[in-house]
Design an enzyme around this catalytic site. Structure first.
Site, mmCIF file in Angstrom:
data_model
loop_
_atom_site.group_PDB
_atom_site.id
_atom_site.type_symbol
_atom_site.label_atom_id
_atom_site.label_comp_id
_atom_site.label_asym_id
_atom_site.label_seq_id
_atom_site.Cartn_x
_atom_site.Cartn_y
_atom_site.Cartn_z
ATOM 1 N N GLU A 245 -5.611 -0.429 -7.338
ATOM 2 C CA GLU A 245 -4.643 0.543 -7.881
ATOM 3 C C GLU A 245 -3.848 -0.516 -8.548
ATOM 4 O O GLU A 245 -3.115 -1.115 -7.763
ATOM 5 C CB GLU A 245 -4.017 1.670 -6.948
ATOM 6 N N SER B 292 0.835 -1.159 0.024
ATOM 7 C CA SER B 292 0.002 0.050 0.025
ATOM 8 C C SER B 292 0.958 1.245 -0.166
ATOM 9 O O SER B 292 0.255 2.337 -0.162
ATOM 10 C CB SER B 292 -0.995 0.034 1.420
ATOM 11 N N HIS C 189 -2.732 -2.768 -5.435
ATOM 12 C CA HIS C 189 -3.079 -2.305 -4.144
ATOM 13 C C HIS C 189 -4.675 -2.521 -3.905
ATOM 14 O O HIS C 189 -5.539 -1.682 -4.341
ATOM 15 C CB HIS C 189 -2.653 -0.701 -3.901
#
Length: 191
Positions: free
Chosen positions: A152, A119, A140
């Site tokens: 993501e 992250s 992510h």
């Protein structure tokens, strides 16, 4: 390359959730790997039953999804050779993540796609020990992975556009709303 067999490396909260996300698609067979078994399958079963209790999925769907997931504490060459896509979900330690991918690259096929669920860490740095960095991206997932639609897809400096697009499509196919982050920056786009 068609993706059918997915390995989730790390069976903590995020790893279990990511396994459930991929299990929504009947074309995938998911193996969760970890060094210890802390009733991983029981925890996934409980999570799926929570979705049944909330009328999100049926009992039959929960059973089908659970049947698509297996757990192993044995990272065999055979398992890795049959893996099309790996999502690493170990805790946020750069050296550990780099070593995981170095080990996986030595065991997996040359066309296996590698993803990290970091992250805040740089995918470029995480993939530093890989020889073929073009097949590596960040993915992510947000916590809880089973509920938050955003993922993501973070390109490292060496990620191929084709791999990023393929991972994007795979995530769309399991009901996620992926976005491609063209730059490898801490915190990615949402932060």
């Amino acid at each position: 390359m068609e993706v059918k067999n997915i390995l989730i490396y790390g069976s903590g909260l995020m790893g279990r959730g990511i396994a459930q996300v991929f299990a929504r698609n009947p074309q995938y067979k998911i193996t969760l790997f970890d060094i210890a078994n802390n009733d991983v399958m029981g925890l996934i079963k409980d999570s799926l039953h929570g979705f049944v209790d909330q009328d999100v999925i049926t009992q039959a769907e929960a059973k089908e999804q659970l049947n698509r997931i297996s757990f192993s504490t044995d990272l065999t060459k055979e398992l890795c050779q049959n893996t099309d896509l790996v999502v690493e979900a170990v805790f946020e330690n750069m050296e550990l993540k780099q070593n995981v991918f170095e080990k996986l690259e030595s065991l997996c096929r040359q066309d296996t796609i590698f993803c990290t669920n970091t992250s805040v860490m740089s995918p470029t740095e995480i993939g530093k020990k890989l020889h073929n960095k073009s097949r590596f991206v960040g993915t992510h997932f947000w916590n809880p992975a089973t509920l938050i639609p955003l993922v993501e897809v973070v390109k490292s400096k060496e990620s191929s556009d084709a791999i990023a697009k393929q991972v994007y499509g795979i995530l769309e196919g399991v009901g996620k709303k992926p976005v491609i982050c063209q730059k490898d920056v801490p915190g990615f786009i949402a932060n």
